[in-house]
Design an enzyme around this catalytic site. Structure first.
Site, mmCIF file in Angstrom:
data_model
loop_
_atom_site.group_PDB
_atom_site.id
_atom_site.type_symbol
_atom_site.label_atom_id
_atom_site.label_comp_id
_atom_site.label_asym_id
_atom_site.label_seq_id
_atom_site.Cartn_x
_atom_site.Cartn_y
_atom_site.Cartn_z
ATOM 1 N N TYR A 1 0.896 -1.165 0.000
ATOM 2 C CA TYR A 1 0.000 0.000 0.000
ATOM 3 C C TYR A 1 0.926 1.204 0.000
ATOM 4 O O TYR A 1 0.781 2.107 0.821
ATOM 5 C CB TYR A 1 -0.787 -0.119 1.314
ATOM 6 C CG TYR A 1 -2.022 0.692 1.532
ATOM 7 C CD1 TYR A 1 -3.086 0.672 0.641
ATOM 8 C CD2 TYR A 1 -2.152 1.449 2.694
ATOM 9 C CE1 TYR A 1 -4.247 1.380 0.919
ATOM 10 C CE2 TYR A 1 -3.313 2.159 2.968
ATOM 11 C CZ TYR A 1 -4.355 2.112 2.071
ATOM 12 O OH TYR A 1 -5.513 2.797 2.340
ATOM 13 N N HIS B 1 -2.391 7.398 -2.763
ATOM 14 C CA HIS B 1 -3.493 6.431 -2.781
ATOM 15 C C HIS B 1 -4.035 6.214 -1.374
ATOM 16 O O HIS B 1 -5.250 6.236 -1.155
ATOM 17 C CB HIS B 1 -3.005 5.108 -3.381
ATOM 18 C CG HIS B 1 -4.005 3.995 -3.301
ATOM 19 N ND1 HIS B 1 -5.163 3.972 -4.053
ATOM 20 C CD2 HIS B 1 -4.043 2.867 -2.537
ATOM 21 C CE1 HIS B 1 -5.859 2.875 -3.767
ATOM 22 N NE2 HIS B 1 -5.207 2.186 -2.846
#
Lengths: 473, 473
Positions: free
Chosen positions: B158, B163
């Site tokens: 991640y 994002h």
């Protein structure tokens, strides 16, 4: 297909192997779980150690080598199942290929029937053949027994509402049980490479832990809150086509059997890392499984109704609900955790039991977990391992991990015995040592068995590992 | 070991295969990624189709069969690497065994050098041997190209802070970026069985979605918010011993190379299921990878400094920090997403580009992800796939998924263009169709390439799949 009770479950059935009649034995003729065993290959010129991995069935204090039994002609041979015995049993481990779509329907039940017959008191084929017995029977003690399946993917569920509520109280005091819990068998993908066999030591992990003060730097070092989790593992025997969900009515057909599972957890690492994507390194350093997989066929006499839903509990959505699941979806397995410290072993003291719970009390059944897992189209594969999640019951002595067991908070006590998460009560060991979490040298031992009036008790053997010190930084 | 620039990267180097000189080609002689190709076995009497999976290297519009090249004697043969060529290349896919501890150090670099030499303009061995060329060279168009590695475990990170902040704003408006983000390369275990090859269709998943009102029953049906995620996959080439962390200085040695990865996501299923254990069925229905793995050796000229840390960004803990990582830990890969609807394909319209981002802007580098992943003792294995997480940059046109791209909320706009999560702006397609999330029949195509002044451009090929309708309930 429901798994049915037949002649192989008859409690009067006895084996010509004496030790199988011991009422304390986990492995009477009514059980017949499957594992593999590493056997040295003797006629090898090479300097390196080589071995084969044959499939074995424990019976009393012996192991029956069923791969060699097929190769020797006393198991399998002739009839519609001949090719199945040759393809899936004679070659030894891994057993994953038994999930092939071209396996003859009914083969697994036939395998059980034939092994049962071969070991039954009145069957002479093996009993009276000394030479063959020497080849096919091994002492269980000291044998290098390993799981018969190669673990593919590993998924861990969270199916005990008591565990979820207890842990939720500690991690999220305001919001212990999330709204999805009663609708979804909550689970997450685990790490397959670190699923290891019973007996392998487990090294304490290093990891990041929450900063001492907000905005400070996290710590990094050996976990100070190393825990076990008492779980049951479900081994998938047959997969599904990707994209095509498994109906709850068919779900159990996809399960080969059950084993013990210790999902080791580093609670301090978990607390810091788990938001927002779930547990990761706090779990992936090791998950230990017992080698013997007790088949769904063997468990037929020990089925129980799924826990009744009442009060806040909604009826599950249709794809997770069925009459047979409500009536017999649970499995009555008593599960226990024992601890033995290094000092206890040095003083030859017996391991102490920390808790005892039962799989049948889980909020979600194995059929519901399988149906849910495949509902989005995820393809399960033979050899996949599904963990039940920590098996904790409503009482303190049925809590399946130290996080719950040594915690003063008790959501069922009124008034609460302590503010959640504020206090921990150590466990006293017979040496005077105390444990809040695991120490290096501790051995954790899981046991499981099925007992029922009028039925022969069957067991799962043990799942054990000793905690090793973390690597030096 | 750093990956060094050598003669194989010389931009002046040309191949005797003409199409490799096309400046638009992803596969000049400076690239040499590795894949496998299914080849029918012709001399088989059996009725069933059988094939072998040889290793191939794309060059221009051709594929060089390197397994056959070793078997034919024009690659490998003699010298200290002979056994490596025989053990790891001649047998074909899967290539996982190249992670064996007994592979000769330097073999991967030698493999690249020899392939480069064999294809170089002035090397006659293959160029002038018509018969051998017929055997070793295939047309890339229409070939059945698949990944060379069998995916073991799949971990998804991640690593884009943009994002994480965008998605966090939608899922947790009060708390978009959690305090661990700047300390830990946050990741989670994904599903390996559903990692599929580019070109395989992806079936829209069924799943549970949030109740319309609090306390109501959740919905169950086809996902209405099906999304792609533009990611880079890192393929592990060499594992580590369980329990023993990989130092950041050694981390890149464990990476074989990079591929494109589309981590399909069902946002409505994700929103309801992801607490507290992370994404599960919203991701595990499919993750598509491109077949060509661009090796770390090939990427040597395209390294970049890790993004500078400033402001709120702390210096990483020592096990995630090193000078070489700061100076050259990032990789400069431009990544693009294209969409083509069924109607567009019927009207022969070109796919439209939805976004363009760059891997070098990720908050965490591949070395940091590998070091973190193994820091608790988790054993990585050859064939493991590590996903970068969605590659999103700071600007709207660099957002790597529809969840971010069609969302009005923009945490960088002041005042905000919309309250987070309240409005969505559809994308207009050239047919007049509009998309907020994916529709059945849509094809998503990922592309990636490395460009740098004075260097030959190299590319990753494409990663594509068409969305199929959900199964009937």
């Amino acid at each position: 297909m429901a798994y049915e009770i037949d002649a192989t479950h008859d409690p009067a059935l006895e084996s010509w192997i004496e030790s199988a009649q011991d009422p304390e034995s986990d492995f009477p003729i009514q059980n017949l779980p499957i594992a593999a065993c590493r056997l040295p290959v003797e006629d090898d010129d090479d300097d390196e150690d080589t071995w084969i991995e044959d499939l074995v069935v424990p019976i009393g204090d012996k192991l029956l080598n069923i791969s060699e039994a097929v190769r020797s002609g006393v198991l399998g041979g002739g009839g519609k199942y001949e090719e199945d015995f040759d393809s899936y049993i004679a070659y030894g481990a891994p057993l994953n290929a038994i999930g092939d779509p071209d396996v003859t329907p009914g083969f697994r039940a036939e395998l059980r029937r034939r092994i049962s017959r071969l070991l039954a008191k009145d069957t002479k084929d093996l009993r009276d053949d000394k030479k063959l017995k020497k080849k096919l029977l091994l002492e269980r003690e000291g044998a290098d027994v390993i799981p018969a399946f190669q673990t593919q993917d590993f998924t861990d569920f969270y199916a005990s509402i008591h565990h979820a509520t207890n842990v939720g109280s500690m991690f999220r005091p305001d919001n212990p049980l999330l709204p999805n819990y009663r609708w979804i068998p909550v689970g997450y993908h685990g790490r397959a490479s670190s699923v290891i066999r019973s007996g392998e030591p487990v090294r304490r992990p290093l990891g990041q832990t929450e900063p001492a003060e907000e905005g400070g730097a996290p710590g990094f070092g050996p976990s100070k809150r190393l825990d076990y989790e008492l779980e049951m593992g479900f081994v998938i025997g047959r997969g599904n086509e990707r994209g095509i969900p498994i109906a709850i009515a068919d779900a159990e057909e996809h399960v080969f059997g059950l084993c013990l599972l210790n999902d080791w957890s580093a609670r301090d690492i978990q607390k810091w890392e788990y938001q927002p994507l779930g547990p990761f390194l706090s779990k992936s350093f090791a998950s230990t499984i017992s080698p013997y997989v007790v088949t769904m066929e063997a468990l037929a006499p020990f089925r129980a109704p799924a826990p009744e839903r009442s009060g806040d509990d909604p009826r599950p959505l249709p794809h997770l609900d069925s009459g047979p699941n409500r009536e017999g979806g649970a499995i009555d397995v008593t599960l226990e955790v024992y601890l033995s410290s290094k000092e206890m072993r040095q003083k030859k003291l017996e391991p102490v039991r920390l808790s005892r719970g039962n799989l049948k009390k889980m909020y979600w059944t194995v059929a519901q977990m399988v149906a849910h897992h495949s509902s989005g189209g995820c393809d399960l594969q033979p050899g996949d391992l599904l963990g039940s999640g920590t098996v904790s019951g409503p009482t303190r002595d049925s809590r399946g991990c130290l996080l719950e067991l040594t915690w003063d908070g008790d959501p069922f006590a009124s008034p609460p015995v302590a503010a959640p998460g504020t206090a921990r009560t150590p466990i006293e060991l017979p040496t005077g040592e105390r444990r809040v979490f695991l120490e290096d040298g501790d051995e954790v031992i899981l046991r499981g068995f099925c007992e029922r009036e009028g039925r022969r008790r069957i067991g799962f053997g043990s799942c054990r590992a000793v905690v090793q010190a973390a690597p030096k930084i």
